[in-house]
Design a protein around this motif. Structure first.
Motif, PDB file in Angstrom:
ATOM      1  N   THR A 109      -4.683   1.517   7.107  1.00  0.00           N
ATOM      2  CA  THR A 109      -4.324   1.860   5.740  1.00  0.00           C
ATOM      3  C   THR A 109      -5.019   0.967   4.717  1.00  0.00           C
ATOM      4  N   ILE A 110      -5.178  -0.318   5.032  1.00  0.00           N
ATOM      5  CA  ILE A 110      -5.802  -1.241   4.078  1.00  0.00           C
ATOM      6  C   ILE A 110      -7.225  -1.621   4.499  1.00  0.00           C
ATOM      7  N   LEU A 140      -4.238  -4.835  -4.149  1.00  0.00           N
ATOM      8  CA  LEU A 140      -4.283  -5.053  -2.702  1.00  0.00           C
ATOM      9  C   LEU A 140      -5.382  -6.034  -2.331  1.00  0.00           C
ATOM     10  N   ASP A 162       0.453   7.632   5.102  1.00  0.00           N
ATOM     11  CA  ASP A 162      -0.403   6.802   4.250  1.00  0.00           C
ATOM     12  C   ASP A 162      -1.759   6.522   4.893  1.00  0.00           C
ATOM     13  N   ALA A 182      -6.022  -0.592  -5.536  1.00  0.00           N
ATOM     14  CA  ALA A 182      -6.999  -1.293  -4.710  1.00  0.00           C
ATOM     15  C   ALA A 182      -7.216  -2.724  -5.180  1.00  0.00           C
ATOM     16  N   ALA A 228       0.832  -1.205   0.000  1.00  0.00           N
ATOM     17  CA  ALA A 228       0.000   0.000   0.000  1.00  0.00           C
ATOM     18  C   ALA A 228       0.864   1.253   0.000  1.00  0.00           C
ATOM     19  N   ARG A 229       1.926   1.234   0.794  1.00  0.00           N
ATOM     20  CA  ARG A 229       2.818   2.397   0.860  1.00  0.00           C
ATOM     21  C   ARG A 229       3.582   2.597  -0.449  1.00  0.00           C
TER      22      ARG A 229
END
Length: 263
Positions: free
Chosen positions: A82-83, A57, A124, A54, A48-49
């Motif tokens: 974050t996710i 992920l 993030d 999307a 993600a960073r």
């Protein structure tokens, strides 16, 4: 769940192993005996960073949760802010309820008032946390003024294992947040800083109980963190009927994912 039947496991998706003992302790305090399946995958946060989309992920999250789902987990709690939106967006596809750990916290923050200080250790996390708070506010028909404060040097301390320095930096930033209606600690790892906000108000003069110092809260507004409220909400999800797999784009989480979700 059938009366008398053993409870289905709750799967917890972490991007750091530091969360495992935190949620084990919450289980022991609130639901002793509840089976937990900890899925720890730091690569999800790293992706993600690094700017992963999307959809990418989502595939990675689904793969990470595959063994837990095969073992019969009844619900998933994603402890990474974050996710979190990406994980929630997989609920219909995975066939079990999925909750991001900070959703109940966001609901409490919006209920507390308009001015919300949002403390983050990792930049993030800003977009997904603000998106969640605004989503909750919109659904409730209220306006909010989130005020983001990135805690200087906090994430570097966290990654180096300097837990004391990390929590102290968070506590200092919370106290410096100014006039607000609530303070949100965006990362689950910040939760232990709340005790420091009281401890820093210890006094040996003024208000006392005999000769012992009395903790004086530094902040008079709610300081909200996600682990406990998120865990308790996820336990309630275990009671929900298991759904058939298949994406439901009409669901709020499905909508978030179709728009790209978190980072």
């Amino acid at each position: 769940m059938t009366p008398g039947a053993a409870p289905a496991p709750l799967a917890l998706l972490h991007t750091s192993p530091v969360h495992v003992p935190v949620f084990d302790a919450l289980r022991d305090r609130h639901r002793a005996g509840l089976p937990l399946t900890h899925v720890v995958d730091p690569a999800l946060l790293a992706a993600a960073r690094a700017g992963a989309g999307a959809e990418e992920l989502a595939r990675s999250v689904a793969a990470a949760l595959g063994p837990a789902l095969a073992a019969g987990t009844g619900a998933v709690l994603c402890t990474c802010s974050t996710i979190g939106a990406v994980a929630e967006g997989l609920a219909a596809e995975l066939g079990v309820p999925v909750l991001r750990v900070d959703r109940p916290m966001a609901e409490r923050a919006v209920a507390a008032g308009r001015r919300i200080a949002v403390l983050v250790a990792l930049e993030d996390t800003v977009a997904p946390t603000l998106g969640l708070i605004r989503e909750v506010a919109e659904r409730g028909g209220v306006e909010v003024e989130p005020r983001v404060r990135v805690v200087p040097g906090a994430w570097e301390r966290f990654e180096s294992g300097d837990t004391e320095g990390y929590l102290a930096a968070v506590a200092d930033e919370a106290v410096a947040a100014g006039p607000v209606d609530a303070v949100v600690l965006a990362q689950a790892s910040m939760a232990a800083a709340t005790a420091r906000m009281t401890a820093r108000g210890m006094t040996t003069g003024g208000v006392t109980a005999g000769s012992a110092p009395v903790p004086v809260p530094v902040l008079s507004v709610p300081v909200l963190c996600s682990p406990e409220s998120g865990f308790l909400a996820a336990v309630e999800l275990l009671k929900a009927p298991r759904r058939r797999r298949g994406r439901d784009p009409a669901s709020p989480a499905g909508e978030a994912r179709s728009r790209g979700g978190a980072p």
